[in-house]
Every structure is written in C-alpha cells, then in structure tokens.
Design an enzyme around this catalytic site. Structure first.
Site, PDB file in Angstrom:
ATOM      1  N   GLY A  92      33.058  24.654  22.606  1.00 20.76           N
ATOM      2  CA  GLY A  92      32.545  25.166  23.870  1.00 20.76           C
ATOM      3  C   GLY A  92      31.683  24.157  24.420  1.00 20.76           C
ATOM      4  O   GLY A  92      31.599  24.140  25.688  1.00 20.76           O
ATOM      5  N   ASP A 315      22.096  28.302  16.364  1.00 22.38           N
ATOM      6  CA  ASP A 315      23.376  27.930  15.357  1.00 22.38           C
ATOM      7  C   ASP A 315      23.225  28.240  14.074  1.00 22.38           C
ATOM      8  O   ASP A 315      23.950  28.194  13.160  1.00 22.38           O
ATOM      9  CB  ASP A 315      23.689  26.698  15.548  1.00 22.38           C
ATOM     10  CG  ASP A 315      24.411  26.175  17.114  1.00 22.38           C
ATOM     11  OD1 ASP A 315      24.797  27.348  17.823  1.00 22.38           O
ATOM     12  OD2 ASP A 315      24.371  25.150  17.333  1.00 22.38           O
TER      13      ASP A 315
HETATM   14  C1  S3P Z   1      25.050  22.976  22.079  1.00 22.34           C
HETATM   15  C2  S3P Z   1      24.222  24.159  22.812  1.00 22.34           C
HETATM   16  C3  S3P Z   1      24.146  25.274  22.005  1.00 22.34           C
HETATM   17  C4  S3P Z   1      24.835  25.326  20.448  1.00 22.34           C
HETATM   18  C5  S3P Z   1      25.938  24.477  20.468  1.00 22.34           C
HETATM   19  C6  S3P Z   1      25.684  23.145  20.972  1.00 22.34           C
HETATM   20  C7  S3P Z   1      24.979  21.865  22.999  1.00 22.34           C
HETATM   21  O1  S3P Z   1      25.026  26.085  22.902  1.00 22.34           O
HETATM   22  O2  S3P Z   1      25.146  26.884  19.991  1.00 22.34           O
HETATM   23  O3  S3P Z   1      26.554  24.398  19.149  1.00 22.34           O
HETATM   24  O4  S3P Z   1      25.309  20.826  22.399  1.00 22.34           O
HETATM   25  O5  S3P Z   1      24.588  21.553  24.146  1.00 22.34           O
HETATM   26  P1  S3P Z   1      24.047  27.072  24.044  1.00 22.34           P
HETATM   27  O6  S3P Z   1      23.530  26.092  24.790  1.00 22.34           O
HETATM   28  O7  S3P Z   1      25.140  27.506  24.871  1.00 22.34           O
HETATM   29  O8  S3P Z   1      23.228  28.135  23.615  1.00 22.34           O
END
Ligand code: S3P
Length: 432
Positions: A92, A315
């Site tokens: 993601g 997380d």
């Molecule tokens: C992350 C941001 C978080 C986290 C993901 C890593 C990042 O997600 O849950 O594992 O590296 O910017 P969100 O910003 O969508 O909450």
C-alpha cells in the site's frame, strides 16, 4: 508455520530489519534527486523490492555494493516511461506514494498489485490529486490505476483522512508543481517524508499551529542526494517486545530502533500497561530519533486507549491485542476504523483469531474490548491471515503462550520481515 508454547523465555539481541517506511522513502526520494546516494541497512523485503523494481523500470540506475544500495539520481525530471505495468505486490505504501509521484510525470503509467492490494481504497489518494489537475483512472475505487502524467496546479489541501501515505503521495506530487502547495493535517501521521525532503534540500516548511500541522512546499526545486543510514523498524520490533513481556524469564535488547514520536505509540501504550521497557542511548540519525530498547517479562494490566493512540500506532494493534490478552484486567482500544482497510480487515481478523484462541473479546463501534483470563482453551488452532503479515506474526507470538497454533499462510511475512521466524527461534521461540 506452527508456533508452539515455550518454557525457557525469549532472550537475546535479535537482528531487527531496517524500517519499512523509511526504506521506501530511501528509494523514492534519491531516485528523483541529483547525485549518488549510499543507503545502509535498507529493508530487503517484498514490499520494498517492489518500490525498488518500479524505479529500475523507470530507468534509475540502482546497484548493490558492499551490502549498501547505491542510487544514481539524475534529478526531478529524469524518470522514464516504464515499458510495462508496474506491479506493486502487497504494498500500500508503494501504491499511494507512487500514485502521487507519477501523477506529475510526463508519461503514462499503470499500477497493479496482488489480490489484497487490489481491494484496498485508492480514491483517498486519487481524489485529492485529481482535484490538483491529475488524470487518474481508477477501477471500482482501487487498483489498477491508470495515471496520465500532467502539470498539476498549486493547491490548498486539507487531509480529511489521517494517513501518512496520502500525505506523502501529495508531497511527492507537489515537488513538481510550479508554485506553492499547502497541506494541512489535523491528526498526527508519521513524518518520515517531510524529514527526508528537508534534508535533501526541498523548499518545504513545516509549521505546527496548535493541533494542526501545515506543510508548505514550493515545487520545481532540484533535490540534492544525501547518504542514508536506515534505522531498525519499531513495528517489526514490537512482535519481539510483546513476546518478551508475556513470557516468563525473558530479557531482550533491541538495537538501533527508530523511535519517531509520530509513530511510537506502542511503547507508550505498553508502558501504560506496566511493561518493563527501558529506552537507552537515545540519539539522532539522519534527523530520525533512534534508541536501544531493553525489555523484560512483565505483569501487564489492561488499559483504555483513546483514538489518539490509533494515530500513533495503527500498525501495532494486532500485537497489542495479544499483549492485552495476557493482562490482569480488561482493555479497550478506541477508534480503530482505519484498521479495517489495512492489508486485511485487521479488526475482523483480530476478533476472529482471538476468539478462536479462547479469548473473550468484542468490537462495538470500531472499539475493541478484550477481557483476558488466566488460561485459554484454544477452540480452533488455525489462524486466518488473509495474507496479512502483521496478523501472521502477531498470532505466532500468541502461539508462544497458547500454542500450538497453525498460521494459514506464512508467505505474507516476507512483505516486511523475511527473517522473522529464524530470529524468533534464535531467541528461544518454537516455530517450525
Ligand atoms: C505507512 C503509513 C501507514 C502504515 C503503513 C505504512 C507509511 O499507513 O499503516 O504500514 O509508510 O507511510 P496510513 O498512512 O495509510 O495510515
């Protein structure tokens, strides 16, 4: 993978891998900067390798020498149109950050991912970008994304959803804009992108106005590469921290851990629960806070954590739920809506798997309630992960107390912590 009960405790000094969030940024930002960047201790996990391959496919020269990754950056406008679609696996972070960056290029890209990533919400990043003048076509709100690079307009953006991934995608797009972009956030999200952009010389200003944070960025300024020493990952450490806390006769020292105040809620929460955790050698490295962490077995009490904790440790709720299952009183974790749109619906899977392990728990209005007891009778020892690495690792730690538990698919662990199983066994865990 099967995790079984241990008797002798969890002891030693584990090798924790490099921080995942910082590793992604350590590839993206040097790839669009000028100069050679040497990166030490980058995380070599599937998620990060997808980001790495994306930049190689866009013509960036990236090599490995003496255990370091070397990125030869040629400036903001040096990326080339990739020959094929860019496959981002389960990541993601890669998807949201690259969508921002690619929306401001001079070419078209298509982003695709695995089954889990292809279900995750992407309008949260494409909508604000489209409002800035981007042209992103999106299928049913998620991947594949078809991104036609455009000249974006200077904008004023309020971050409606607190997410470092969205903020970072927008910041990367803003680097290309002729003019000033303002991004305002009302809740804390991890700030690694701002920190790294500042040290690479971006025209960026960060101002805290009461509870809101305003980031102003003036684009089209070339960035200058800096060498990066990636600290170790607190999120990955938290599995071992909890394993030492809930197992008797345990003592761990975790070295060189990133202790960024925008994401260290797990340490604050565990201390609130009575955990014996000591931070040592607190220092700065590449403008990131780093420390060593000493942990010993502890009697935990339950706690009531408000929504503000969700911003600082989203997380870590799967592993915190395991800690709460061995506390002497109930816990309530509030405001966990965002947990539903992570690599899996984590709230659903925490509930399902804890119940299968015999833990009394419930979810009401996105609040998680855990009522611990002295002994658990495992009802179904197959842990459902939906290919979510943090669910897999958390329930592996659960197995060290209630095992044997069988994790339905261990491959997901490679997305963030490929050596997890070996490290846990080295410390005294029983995983095979
Ligand atoms: C992350 C941001 C978080 C986290 C993901 C890593 C990042 O997600 O849950 O594992 O590296 O910017 P969100 O910003 O969508 O909450």
């Amino acid at each position: 993978m099967i995790s079984t009960k241990i008797n002798e405790g969890i002891n030693g000094i584990p090798n924790i891998p490099g921080d995942k969030s910082i590793s992604h940024r350590s590839i993206i930002i040097p790839s669009i900067s000028n100069g050679v960047c040497e990166i030490n201790n980058i995380l070599k996990s599937d998620d990060v390798l997808h980001t790495l391959n994306a930049f190689k496919n866009m013509g960036v020269r990236i090599e490995e020498k003496n255990q370091k990754l070397i990125i030869y950056g040629k400036g903001l406008n040096s990326l080339k149109e990739p020959k094929n679609e860019i496959y981002l696996g389960n990541s993601g972070t890669s998807a949201r950050l690259l969508t921002g960056l690619l929306s401001a290029q001079k070419f078209k890209t298509v982003l695709i991912g695995d089954e889990s990533l292809s279900k995750r919400p992407m309008k949260r990043i494409s909508d604000p970008l489209n409002n800035m003048g981007a042209k992103i076509d999106i299928t049913n709100g998620s991947l594949p994304l078809i991104i036609e690079g455009k000249n974006l307009n200077p904008s004023n953006i309020n971050l409606e959803i607190p997410s470092a991934q969205i903020k970072s995608g927008l910041l990367l797009a803003s680097l290309y804009i002729n003019g000033e972009t303002k991004i305002t956030e009302y809740k804390i999200t991890r700030d690694h992108t701002e920190t790294m952009l500042q040290s690479f010389g971006a025209n960026i200003d960060v101002e805290q106005i009461n509870k809101k944070k305003q980031i102003t960025i003036i684009g089209q300024k070339e960035l200058q590469s800096q060498n990066i020493d990636v600290p170790n990952d607190l999120s990955s450490s938290s599995f071992f921290i909890v394993s030492a806390l809930i197992n008797k006769n345990s003592h761990l020292i975790l070295k060189n851990i990133n202790n960024n105040s925008s994401r260290n809620g797990i340490l604050i929460a565990l201390k609130k629960m009575g955990a014996k955790i000591e931070l040592k050698n607190q220092r700065k490295n590449n403008n990131e806070n780093v420390c060593d962490i000493e942990v010993i077995s502890s009697k935990l009490n339950g706690c009531d954590l408000g929504q503000e904790f969700a911003d600082l440790m989203i997380d870590e709720y799967p592993i915190l739920s395991i800690a709460a299952s061995f506390a002497s009183s109930p816990s309530i974790f509030r405001g966990l809506k965002e947990l539903r749109v992570k690599e899996s619906d984590r709230l659903k899977l925490i509930l399902l798997n804890l119940k299968n392990c015999g833990v009394d728990c419930k979810v009401e209005n996105d609040n998680l309630y855990i009522y611990p007891s002295e002994n658990y009778n495992v009802k179904n020892n197959i842990i459902r992960t939906d290919f979510d690495h943090r669910i897999a690792m958390s329930f592996c730690i659960m197995g060290t107390r209630v095992g044997p538990l069988r994790i339905d698919n261990e491959d997901s662990i490679r997305t963030s912590f490929p050596t997890f199983k070996e490290e846990l066994n080295k410390l005294g865990g029983a995983v095979f």
